[in-house]
Design a protein around this motif. Sequence first.
Motif, PDB file in Angstrom:
ATOM      1  N   UNK A 294     -25.684 -37.901  13.861  1.00  0.00           N
ATOM      2  CA  UNK A 294     -26.413 -36.721  13.388  1.00  0.00           C
ATOM      3  C   UNK A 294     -26.793 -35.790  14.529  1.00  0.00           C
ATOM      4  N   UNK A 295     -25.928 -35.678  15.536  1.00  0.00           N
ATOM      5  CA  UNK A 295     -26.166 -34.791  16.670  1.00  0.00           C
ATOM      6  C   UNK A 295     -24.882 -34.025  16.972  1.00  0.00           C
ATOM      7  N   UNK A 296     -24.980 -32.689  16.955  1.00  0.00           N
ATOM      8  CA  UNK A 296     -23.820 -31.850  17.230  1.00  0.00           C
ATOM      9  C   UNK A 296     -23.745 -31.577  18.722  1.00  0.00           C
ATOM     10  N   UNK A 297     -22.624 -31.964  19.333  1.00  0.00           N
ATOM     11  CA  UNK A 297     -22.379 -31.682  20.746  1.00  0.00           C
ATOM     12  C   UNK A 297     -21.266 -30.647  20.844  1.00  0.00           C
ATOM     13  N   UNK A 298     -21.006 -30.179  22.058  1.00  0.00           N
ATOM     14  CA  UNK A 298     -19.942 -29.192  22.255  1.00  0.00           C
ATOM     15  C   UNK A 298     -18.593 -29.739  21.804  1.00  0.00           C
ATOM     16  N   UNK A 299     -18.400 -31.047  21.950  1.00  0.00           N
ATOM     17  CA  UNK A 299     -17.131 -31.656  21.545  1.00  0.00           C
ATOM     18  C   UNK A 299     -16.910 -31.586  20.039  1.00  0.00           C
ATOM     19  N   UNK A 300     -17.982 -31.446  19.266  1.00  0.00           N
ATOM     20  CA  UNK A 300     -17.860 -31.429  17.808  1.00  0.00           C
ATOM     21  C   UNK A 300     -17.502 -30.047  17.270  1.00  0.00           C
ATOM     22  N   UNK A 301     -17.600 -29.021  18.097  1.00  0.00           N
ATOM     23  CA  UNK A 301     -17.332 -27.664  17.642  1.00  0.00           C
ATOM     24  C   UNK A 301     -15.839 -27.401  17.572  1.00  0.00           C
ATOM     25  N   UNK A 302     -15.411 -26.470  16.706  1.00  0.00           N
ATOM     26  CA  UNK A 302     -14.002 -26.071  16.697  1.00  0.00           C
ATOM     27  C   UNK A 302     -13.586 -25.583  18.076  1.00  0.00           C
ATOM     28  N   UNK A 303     -12.336 -25.802  18.423  1.00  0.00           N
ATOM     29  CA  UNK A 303     -11.847 -25.479  19.764  1.00  0.00           C
ATOM     30  C   UNK A 303     -12.064 -24.015  20.124  1.00  0.00           C
ATOM     31  N   UNK A 304     -11.942 -23.128  19.132  1.00  0.00           N
ATOM     32  CA  UNK A 304     -12.089 -21.693  19.414  1.00  0.00           C
ATOM     33  C   UNK A 304     -13.466 -21.361  19.981  1.00  0.00           C
ATOM     34  N   UNK A 305     -14.495 -22.121  19.600  1.00  0.00           N
ATOM     35  CA  UNK A 305     -15.855 -21.840  20.058  1.00  0.00           C
ATOM     36  C   UNK A 305     -16.061 -22.166  21.528  1.00  0.00           C
ATOM     37  N   UNK A 306     -15.137 -22.907  22.111  1.00  0.00           N
ATOM     38  CA  UNK A 306     -15.283 -23.324  23.497  1.00  0.00           C
ATOM     39  C   UNK A 306     -14.509 -22.447  24.457  1.00  0.00           C
ATOM     40  N   UNK A 307     -13.769 -21.478  23.923  1.00  0.00           N
ATOM     41  CA  UNK A 307     -12.949 -20.623  24.769  1.00  0.00           C
ATOM     42  C   UNK A 307     -13.204 -19.169  24.449  1.00  0.00           C
ATOM     43  N   UNK A 308     -13.250 -18.352  25.481  1.00  0.00           N
ATOM     44  CA  UNK A 308     -13.398 -16.912  25.316  1.00  0.00           C
ATOM     45  C   UNK A 308     -12.028 -16.262  25.345  1.00  0.00           C
ATOM     46  N   UNK A 309     -11.820 -15.295  24.494  1.00  0.00           N
ATOM     47  CA  UNK A 309     -10.566 -14.543  24.519  1.00  0.00           C
ATOM     48  C   UNK A 309     -10.576 -13.563  25.684  1.00  0.00           C
TER      49      UNK A 309
END
Length: 649
Positions: free
Chosen positions: A573-588
Amino acid sequence: MTHQLAQSRHIHSILNFAAKGSYPALTPSAELIGRSWKRCIEDYGMDPSRPRSARIVTQQTLREHQDSVDEFLNVARAGVDQLYGIIAGLGYVVLLTDHRGITVQYLGDRRYDRRLRKAGLYLGADWNEQYAGTCAVGTCIQEQQALTCHRVDHFDATHISLTCTSAPIRDPSGDLLAVLDISALDSPNARESQTFALHLTQLYARLIEDAYFLRRYRNQTVLRCGVSREFVQVNGQYLLAIDEGGRIEAANTAGRSLMPENAAGLMNGVSGVTELFECDLRDIWSIPYDHDDQVKAFRHHANKDTLFATLIKPKAKPADYSGSVKASNDERVPELDQLAADDPVMRRTLSLAKRLRNRDVGLLILGETGTGKEVLAKAIHQSGSRASGAFIAVNCAAIPESLIESELFGYVAGAFTGARAKGMRGLIQQAEGGTLFLDEIGDMPLHLQTRLLRVLAEGEILPVGAEAPIRVNCRFMAATHQNLEQLVQAGAFRSDLYYRLNGATLKLPSLCQRADRQHVINSVLRKLIKQDQVQDVHIRADAMSAMLGYHWPGNIRELVNALAFAEATCDNREITAEDLPEACLKQKSVSVPTELSESPDRRRCLLVALETYRWNITEVARRFDVSRPTIYRWLQHHGIEQPRFLGKR
């Protein structure tokens, strides 16, 4: 000089140091660097001829280190982001490590990920002096002071092209909490080039430390002091948390410097504020009342210096606005207030919405796709005098052009082939007594715009096949992400309809522009938890930082999808950066043109946009401020076909 030769000379310098015991560079930091080199050789047993590769800890270990400073990371994020904004253009990265030297937060140019990771300027890098040798972070931890480790100051020969500057951040009890560092892969040879870097890093380390102090003691009175009366309320460097009896329970680094050296047990509250300043307790508590600027001057007991002080009092609990009484324009309106926390644009928009919610004036809501235009319209409806009526939402871009007329206006029995035997009430009729929300009004065909104008002007509709009009009573709201004024000038939208709809304009900012993004993220997550009826979910600091740094081209709609994905896949029940969709971790980093209707190279620009937004036609249309049918016409004209499969990146 080649890099290999420079490394060989550096190793030779360290071996000479080991033999003679004196650091070769005559600088103010020579003694400090010399002590570190000595530790590396004598205490850690390091061999300068055997350089070590950068050590990046495992994701599990990184997570454990981040968890231990989670509250601090939530506070530090803003300072790290602001500092990176200043230095990014100069080729620097920002590292924030915990007190053990593990990088728990990092900002750098993604284009150089490979080089930065190899050098250890990366998330999860271990800069403890016992492993990395003399370096800004590790030596800062050992020496407990800010420093610059410039090029050949580093013990490890693989680091001699780096310049790194670090400053300590302490917790309210004075213990080392973290280290703030800015580093660059390449730098000028002159050590003096890093003088400003040292001052800047120390400044932001102090700002982060003070912000964390105020967060920790937000429920307690804080005495803020400074040397300037004019600046003490915004930049008083001395912070003292005091209780009702004036006892000092905690202080920031600057505040501790005011204490006498024998003030043992200070953090246990044995030293009072009246022992620091020539005053009595009444002088302290009367600060907000004795002068218009709420500032009072005090003399320090020991050195007799004059300091100016102001009080930061605990925040009062918000008033209870529950009840069935309708709120006035100046009071809270829960349906609308829940849409924002403290964003200036949203505050103005919601203030206007409150004033207009009980009026039948037409509203035009403007904003990018996914910013919540329908959500705002529904909130206005639910908080207004028509709340008991229906709220009917129509997406003018989603209904086929051949069906829009019958869907909106309805039809009588036998009006056309395939019609229902008893006819059908249109959406406008279904909104009787309530609100009709016309989303993407810019995509409505011209001939239907004429019929809609009649409804607005005369308050009646003519169903398809009917001989007599029918009176209707509903409020109209419309929304679009397009520029209707430009459409009017181009002849694609009726000017008289535009002015009928535009009784007042409400503008919604994009998610990445909102100052209350963190509030929006938490609000969306709470709604998802309530909707799915699951246990509470916590967003860890690394995930929050990633989401706050992402540009969200799909705005709140994309945020909802990202959080739904993360909530469904996270562990414990803890959201980490690894749990986010890949797009959220990269800037265009691709620059997408916004004007190409007359571009001679339209095909190339269009392909760039399609690739950037992964063939999301709605987003491409929004970027070029045209309708989706226009994008499809361009695709057909240039012979561009959508790929059958879009692989996950």
